[in-house]
Motif scaffolding. Structure first.
Motif, PDB file in Angstrom:
ATOM      1  N   ALA A   1      20.493   0.640   9.065  1.00 16.60           N
ATOM      2  CA  ALA A   1      20.999  -0.732   8.947  1.00 16.60           C
ATOM      3  C   ALA A   1      22.523  -0.734   8.997  1.00 16.60           C
ATOM      4  N   LEU A   2      23.127   0.201   8.323  1.00 15.12           N
ATOM      5  CA  LEU A   2      24.585   0.293   8.319  1.00 15.12           C
ATOM      6  C   LEU A   2      25.104   0.570   9.730  1.00 15.12           C
ATOM      7  N   GLY A   3      24.430   1.418  10.458  1.00 12.68           N
ATOM      8  CA  GLY A   3      24.817   1.711  11.835  1.00 12.68           C
ATOM      9  C   GLY A   3      24.742   0.485  12.730  1.00 12.68           C
TER      10      GLY A   3
ATOM     11  N   HIS B   1      25.453 -12.052  15.095  1.00  7.85           N
ATOM     12  CA  HIS B   1      24.883 -12.942  14.074  1.00  7.85           C
ATOM     13  C   HIS B   1      23.455 -12.545  13.739  1.00  7.85           C
ATOM     14  N   ARG B   2      22.671 -12.278  14.764  1.00  8.86           N
ATOM     15  CA  ARG B   2      21.268 -11.887  14.562  1.00  8.86           C
ATOM     16  C   ARG B   2      21.180 -10.582  13.759  1.00  8.86           C
ATOM     17  N   THR B   3      22.012  -9.613  14.108  1.00  6.08           N
ATOM     18  CA  THR B   3      22.019  -8.328  13.403  1.00  6.08           C
ATOM     19  C   THR B   3      22.391  -8.509  11.938  1.00  6.08           C
ATOM     20  N   LEU B   4      23.442  -9.266  11.680  1.00 10.60           N
ATOM     21  CA  LEU B   4      23.868  -9.486  10.295  1.00 10.60           C
ATOM     22  C   LEU B   4      22.818 -10.270   9.513  1.00 10.60           C
ATOM     23  N   GLN B   5      22.235 -11.268  10.138  1.00  5.94           N
ATOM     24  CA  GLN B   5      21.204 -12.066   9.474  1.00  5.94           C
ATOM     25  C   GLN B   5      19.992 -11.202   9.108  1.00  5.94           C
TER      26      GLN B   5
ATOM     27  N   THR C   1      19.922  -7.931   8.676  1.00 10.39           N
ATOM     28  CA  THR C   1      20.313  -6.955   7.667  1.00 10.39           C
ATOM     29  C   THR C   1      20.411  -7.602   6.297  1.00 10.39           C
ATOM     30  N   LEU C   2      21.048  -8.766   6.236  1.00 10.01           N
ATOM     31  CA  LEU C   2      21.146  -9.460   4.949  1.00 10.01           C
ATOM     32  C   LEU C   2      19.762  -9.849   4.440  1.00 10.01           C
ATOM     33  N   GLY C   3      18.860 -10.199   5.357  1.00 11.50           N
ATOM     34  CA  GLY C   3      17.499 -10.555   4.956  1.00 11.50           C
ATOM     35  C   GLY C   3      16.783  -9.388   4.299  1.00 11.50           C
ATOM     36  N   THR C   4      17.013  -8.175   4.774  1.00 14.08           N
ATOM     37  CA  THR C   4      16.352  -7.028   4.159  1.00 14.08           C
ATOM     38  C   THR C   4      16.958  -6.712   2.808  1.00 14.08           C
ATOM     39  N   ILE C   5      18.247  -7.000   2.652  1.00 15.97           N
ATOM     40  CA  ILE C   5      18.897  -6.764   1.352  1.00 15.97           C
ATOM     41  C   ILE C   5      18.362  -7.739   0.319  1.00 15.97           C
TER      42      ILE C   5
END
Length: 52
Positions: free
Chosen positions: A9-11, A39-43, A45-49
């Motif tokens: 996810a960090l990558g 935007h899609r990637t950040l969304q 990733t934040l969703g999994t957090i």
């Protein structure tokens, strides 16, 4: 407290941010797709957090 995101996810987040570095030199249509992908990637990733 949620665990930090995994290396994968960090990558993905780092790659999305890196793609934004050169976006100003791209044609407008390509800029839009780069911003949308970031935007899609950040969304995602934040969703999994938030699920943790």
């Amino acid at each position: 407290m949620p665990a930090p995101p995994g290396a994968a996810a960090l990558g993905r987040v780092e790659a999305a941010v890196e793609a934004l570095n050169g976006v100003a030199s791209l044609p407008l249509q390509r800029q839009v797709s780069v911003y949308a992908e970031a935007h899609r990637t950040l969304q995602e990733t934040l969703g999994t957090i938030e699920e943790r």
